[in-house]
Design an enzyme around this catalytic site. Structure first.
Site, mmCIF file in Angstrom:
data_model
loop_
_atom_site.group_PDB
_atom_site.id
_atom_site.type_symbol
_atom_site.label_atom_id
_atom_site.label_comp_id
_atom_site.label_asym_id
_atom_site.label_seq_id
_atom_site.Cartn_x
_atom_site.Cartn_y
_atom_site.Cartn_z
ATOM 1 N N HIS A 99 35.953 -0.989 32.119
ATOM 2 C CA HIS A 99 37.174 -0.395 32.680
ATOM 3 C C HIS A 99 38.334 -0.586 31.720
ATOM 4 O O HIS A 99 38.404 -1.572 30.989
ATOM 5 C CB HIS A 99 37.511 -0.997 34.045
ATOM 6 C CG HIS A 99 37.563 -2.486 34.039
ATOM 7 N ND1 HIS A 99 36.430 -3.259 34.108
ATOM 8 C CD2 HIS A 99 38.612 -3.349 33.964
ATOM 9 C CE1 HIS A 99 36.774 -4.535 34.074
ATOM 10 N NE2 HIS A 99 38.081 -4.616 33.973
ATOM 11 N N HIS A 101 42.524 -0.844 31.599
ATOM 12 C CA HIS A 101 43.701 -1.153 32.414
ATOM 13 C C HIS A 101 44.907 -0.346 31.921
ATOM 14 O O HIS A 101 45.098 -0.192 30.703
ATOM 15 C CB HIS A 101 44.088 -2.630 32.261
ATOM 16 C CG HIS A 101 43.086 -3.611 32.770
ATOM 17 N ND1 HIS A 101 43.254 -4.304 33.944
ATOM 18 C CD2 HIS A 101 41.916 -4.049 32.250
ATOM 19 C CE1 HIS A 101 42.236 -5.129 34.130
ATOM 20 N NE2 HIS A 101 41.404 -5.001 33.109
HETATM 21 P P1 AMP Z 1 38.858 -7.548 33.952
HETATM 22 O O1 AMP Z 1 39.297 -8.971 34.053
HETATM 23 O O2 AMP Z 1 39.339 -6.824 32.745
HETATM 24 O O3 AMP Z 1 37.358 -7.475 34.134
HETATM 25 O O4 AMP Z 1 39.565 -6.794 35.142
HETATM 26 C C1 AMP Z 1 39.011 -6.652 36.403
HETATM 27 C C2 AMP Z 1 40.125 -6.136 37.259
HETATM 28 O O5 AMP Z 1 39.554 -5.602 38.439
HETATM 29 C C3 AMP Z 1 41.128 -7.211 37.686
HETATM 30 O O6 AMP Z 1 42.427 -6.826 37.275
HETATM 31 C C4 AMP Z 1 40.977 -7.251 39.205
HETATM 32 O O7 AMP Z 1 42.203 -7.457 39.846
HETATM 33 C C5 AMP Z 1 40.404 -5.887 39.520
HETATM 34 N N1 AMP Z 1 39.587 -5.798 40.716
HETATM 35 C C6 AMP Z 1 38.624 -6.645 41.124
HETATM 36 N N2 AMP Z 1 38.058 -6.199 42.260
HETATM 37 C C7 AMP Z 1 38.684 -5.035 42.565
HETATM 38 C C8 AMP Z 1 38.553 -4.085 43.621
HETATM 39 N N3 AMP Z 1 37.674 -4.251 44.603
HETATM 40 N N4 AMP Z 1 39.364 -3.007 43.606
HETATM 41 C C9 AMP Z 1 40.276 -2.844 42.627
HETATM 42 N N5 AMP Z 1 40.443 -3.693 41.598
HETATM 43 C C10 AMP Z 1 39.660 -4.775 41.574
#
Ligand code: AMP
Ligand code: ZN
Length: 139
Positions: A99, A101
């Site tokens: 993903h 950001h």
């Molecule tokens: P990363 O640390 O780059 O893997 O980012 C994962 C992101 O996903 C974090 O910013 C979390 O807040 C977000 N996240 C985790 N679970 C969910 C969810 N169910 N819906 C939306 N965002 C999420």
């Protein structure tokens, strides 16, 4: 059911405040935003990180990321926008489905955090998603 939370969102088995969806891509609001307007862009095909991502999918993400970046910046009248993407636990990745950001930044903002600590209220995320969808529609 997949163990991957983002695959569950794609399958409609977990909720999300969506801002964009097509055959290959999905964008939605981060549930623990590091700031207002924090959005995520994912491929629908499960790939853990940049090293596993198919090149054609990567190209689609790249092309759409510019549109989403513009919409997020516009929707929040941001002074700047951080785009980041983490690969591997050592890099701070916490969800192991690729993903990107998108995080709006205002002049004079506090030092940047990549991850928020507090779950956002659903009504707030719904409003933020609507703002980005509107900006995407205008683009
Ligand atoms: P990363 O640390 O780059 O893997 O980012 C994962 C992101 O996903 C974090 O910013 C979390 O807040 C977000 N996240 C985790 N679970 C969910 C969810 N169910 N819906 C939306 N965002 C999420
Ligand atoms: Zn997945």
């Amino acid at each position: 059911m997949s163990h991957c939370i983002f695959c569950q969102i794609i399958a409609g088995q977990s909720p999300a405040h969506k801002v964009y969806e097509d055959e290959h891509l999905l964008a939605f609001m981060d549930l623990f935003p590091a700031g207002p307007g924090h959005a995520l862009l994912i491929p629908k095909v499960h790939a853990e990180n940049i090293f596993e991502l198919d090149e054609a999918v990567m190209a689609r993400i790249g092309a759409f990321s510019q549109k989403l970046a513009t919409a997020v910046k516009t929707a929040f009248a941001a002074d700047g926008l951080v785009v980041f993407q983490l690969n591997g636990e050592a890099a701070g990745q916490t969800v192991f489905h690729y993903h990107m950001h998108f995080l709006p930044r205002m002049a004079g903002n506090n030092p940047m955090a990549m991850h928020g600590k507090v779950m956002a209220e659903a009504a707030v995320l719904a409003d933020h998603a609507a703002r980005i969808r509107a900006a995407l529609g205008e683009g």
